[in-house]
Design an enzyme around this catalytic site. Structure first.
Site, PDB file in Angstrom:
ATOM      1  N   ASP A  53      28.722 -25.861  66.569  1.00  0.00           N
ATOM      2  CA  ASP A  53      29.627 -24.863  67.139  1.00  0.00           C
ATOM      3  C   ASP A  53      29.440 -23.538  66.408  1.00  0.00           C
ATOM      4  O   ASP A  53      29.710 -23.442  65.209  1.00  0.00           O
ATOM      5  CB  ASP A  53      31.076 -25.348  66.989  1.00  0.00           C
ATOM      6  CG  ASP A  53      32.024 -24.671  67.962  1.00  0.00           C
ATOM      7  OD1 ASP A  53      31.861 -23.463  68.201  1.00  0.00           O
ATOM      8  OD2 ASP A  53      32.924 -25.354  68.474  1.00  0.00           O
ATOM      9  N   CYS A  89      32.207 -20.461  73.514  1.00  0.00           N
ATOM     10  CA  CYS A  89      32.114 -21.928  73.490  1.00  0.00           C
ATOM     11  C   CYS A  89      32.127 -22.591  74.867  1.00  0.00           C
ATOM     12  O   CYS A  89      31.149 -23.182  75.290  1.00  0.00           O
ATOM     13  CB  CYS A  89      33.253 -22.501  72.655  1.00  0.00           C
ATOM     14  SG  CYS A  89      33.414 -21.811  71.005  1.00  0.00           S
ATOM     15  N   ASP A 347      26.327 -24.105  70.699  1.00  0.00           N
ATOM     16  CA  ASP A 347      26.810 -23.532  71.957  1.00  0.00           C
ATOM     17  C   ASP A 347      26.492 -22.049  72.065  1.00  0.00           C
ATOM     18  O   ASP A 347      26.074 -21.563  73.111  1.00  0.00           O
ATOM     19  CB  ASP A 347      28.317 -23.794  72.155  1.00  0.00           C
ATOM     20  CG  ASP A 347      29.156 -23.520  70.923  1.00  0.00           C
ATOM     21  OD1 ASP A 347      28.636 -22.909  69.963  1.00  0.00           O
ATOM     22  OD2 ASP A 347      30.332 -23.920  70.914  1.00  0.00           O
TER      23      ASP A 347
END
Length: 614
Positions: A53, A89, A347
């Site tokens: 992430d 995201c 992401d």
């Protein structure tokens, strides 16, 4: 037919063909054992997908994860030109799992009304994304970690995410709490892991699913998704426990961003590490466009804090490094490693102090959109770096191709409506792609940008509302451009061959652009880039990878260089519609985005006398 949870654990391939996909059928064909991705006596490969992430490529994070280097980079291929198409995201993850750009999923934010898990459900995507297709192709599917934003302790079962034999999801509002995570397994109620480090919890869950998958691997191959929250900021927020219509009523101090929290064993590492002092680090002169151009320089105290923020990110990634080591080691012990593809990506990217920006993402700069992608597996060259252009919308068709699904002669557009094309994986495909693959990336964003570091000035804000833009990134051996149009119709252009750190916006009112680019007058290059963006900003399916064919249906233009032929000057400069917005919006509302490229049959037309110019 809809598949949820443990349904379809013993699915037969004949039933998969009979049922079809929700937006097209999946065919393996009689000769599927001879297709790419079939190894070891006809066994289809297993697939492990690690999705971090907010991990950066341009701040050297890959240099701080030695176990991933050992197992993946040295044993696979690093795709240097991999891009997310929306640098935040949830939209990025939805594009990854559906193979479609955000303007085609209409999931454009992390929260309702324009994004998040509720929007994913509302758009009908719960029945039309990768795990559903893989189950129908005979795969067992497992997932643990973060799936989507606004997937909460309140809505996790309304409905459950489809397509997973077993799952253990991180849930909001605890997703980004490193020491207070809440996971939700299969059909069980959410469970808090207060006091335990979230990535360590995830590691045990991933290894458990791997053991479960291995127990059935002689009957069915498996897909295992592993999505650690690191190195995202630590966030404590009430944002996900109130109705969407009340988001704007939450005081700023109730959404608290802090640097990521590493496991205690890693808290002392990299004491001297600093954000790389590249030319675009807190530059003396302002740059960019829109709100970015008005940012003041960061103070010394601010820079010192941002360096601390950076170190915490590196420390948090050490748990991910150990997680990958554990998974690869266990695959090897189980005798599965040689027939398993391992994907490692993130992401979206991240910036810290570049262009005077506080920690965050959501911009079109390379730091935010150019991200890590590493692939290891049967036939993938070892220890190599590829410069072919790839994007998140390419990954779903890549995985289905490995699974033996017949994507069709055009890469799968007819069956699935993919906006991407499978990533070349073996040496022959990689060599061929150097001359035949597309050279562009569609970049798009809607809504606001949010900063995640500390505020060091009384007049500083966490939210910049006018952050809606469309852009195109074009990369070849000869040229490298980023061209953008913002919703207030400001334009942006960087020539990354001469300005790799994107310091000089050639289209700003104060700029002094060159008279010529690529051997032609400057304005002629701009006209071609604008026409390319005009197609891409609303493209669908095959047009997203072959936009020049929409502009030149006779097939005589394959890339930017071809389009620069003087015979097309009148078409591009006088006939072709220009990119422009009607107004700024926080989500994808076509009426706000000006004229759209329209299709009539197989040929796209927009304001041009085709018989004259093609």
């Amino acid at each position: 037919m809809r598949f949820t949870g443990v349904v379809a654990a013993g699915l037969q391939l004949s039933a998969a063909v009979a049922s079809g996909a929700s937006n097209g059928q999946i065919f393996l064909g009689d000769n599927h054992h001879n297709r790419p991705g079939h190894h070891h006596g006809g066994k289809r490969p297993n697939i492990v997908f690690v999705l971090t992430d907010d991990q950066d490529l341009h701040m050297d994070s890959l240099n701080y994860i030695p176990l991933i280097k050992k197992h993946l980079i040295d044993r696979g291929t690093l795709f240097k030109r991999h891009y997310c198409t929306t640098a935040i995201c949830c939209p990025a993850r939805v594009s990854l799992w559906t193979g479609k750009l955000a303007h085609n999923t209409n999931v454009t934010d992390v929260n309702p009304p324009h994004g998040g898990y509720p929007k994913f459900i509302k758009q009908g995507l719960n029945e039309a994304y990768l795990p559903v297709w893989l189950q129908r192709a005979g795969y067992d599917t497992y997932y643990t970690g973060k799936l989507f934003n606004a997937h909460t302790i309140e809505n996790y079962n309304s409905p459950y995410p489809a397509g997973w034999n077993q799952s253990d999801f991180l849930l909001d509002p605890y997703t980004y709490m490193y020491l207070n995570a809440t996971y939700q397994r299969n059909r069980e109620p959410p469970k808090s892991y207060h006091g335990q480090h979230t990535v360590d919890v995830l590691r045990e869950k991933a290894l458990g699913f791997l053991e479960e998958a291995a127990s059935h691997v002689d009957e069915r191959p498996f897909f295992l998704g592993i999505a650690p929250v690191a190195p995202h900021s630590n966030v404590e927020s009430k944002l996900f426990t109130v109705p969407p219509e009340d988001f704007d009523k939450i005081p700023e101090d109730e959404v608290v961003f802090t640097p990521p929290i590493p496991a205690e064993r890693h808290a002392h590492l990299f004491a001297d590490a600093k954000v790389p002092r590249t030319p675009n680090f807190n530059p003396e002169q302002p740059g960019g466009a829109a709100w970015i151009r008005h940012l003041p320089r960061l103070s010394d105290a601010n820079v010192a804090f941002n360096d601390h923020f950076y170190r915490q990110r590196l420390r948090a990634l050490q748990s991910v490094d150990e997680l990958v080591d554990s998974v690869v080691t266990r695959l090897d012990e189980l005798g599965l490693l040689d027939n398993t593809y391992i994907f490692y990506t993130t992401d979206n990217g991240y910036h810290i102090s570049q262009h005077r920006l506080q920690p965050g993402k959501e911009c079109g700069f390379e730091e935010d959109i150019n991200i890590p992608l590493i692939i290891r597996g049967p036939g993938v060259p070892k220890g190599e770096v590829s410069e072919v252009v790839t994007t998140h919308s390419d990954l779903a068709p890549t995985i289905l191709k490995l699974a033996g699904v017949d994507l069709g002669s055009d890469g799968g557009f007819e069956q699935f409506g993919f906006d991407g094309a499978a990533v070349p994986l073996n040496r022959h495909e990689l060599e061929e792609a150097q001359t035949s693959r597309h050279e562009h990336v569609t970049v798009e964003f809607w809504g606001f940008a949010a900063t995640e570091g500390n505020l060091f000035r009384d007049d500083e804000t966490r939210i910049y509302l006018n952050n809606t833009y469309k852009a195109v990134r074009v990369i070849s051996r000869e040229y490298s451009f980023y061209y953008a149009v913002w919703c207030h119709n400001e334009h942006e252009l960087y020539d990354l061959k001469t300005d790799p750190y994107q310091l000089n916006n050639l289209l700003h009112a104060d700029a002094k652009p060159p008279t010529h680019l690529l051997g032609v007058p400057f304005e002629k290059v701009i006209a071609r880039l604008d026409a390319l963006l005009f197609v891409l900003k609303s493209c669908k399916g095959g047009t997203c990878t072959k936009p020049w064919a929409a502009l030149h249906p006779q097939g005589n233009v394959q890339n930017l260089r071809d389009a620069l032929s003087p015979r097309f000057d009148a078409f591009y400069e006088h006939e072709q519609e220009k990119v422009r917005y009607n107004r700024c919006e926080l989500g994808y509302i076509p009426d706000a985005e000006g004229p759209q490229f329209e299709t009539h049959g197989a040929v796209y037309r927009q304001g041009a006398r085709w018989s004259e110019w093609v």
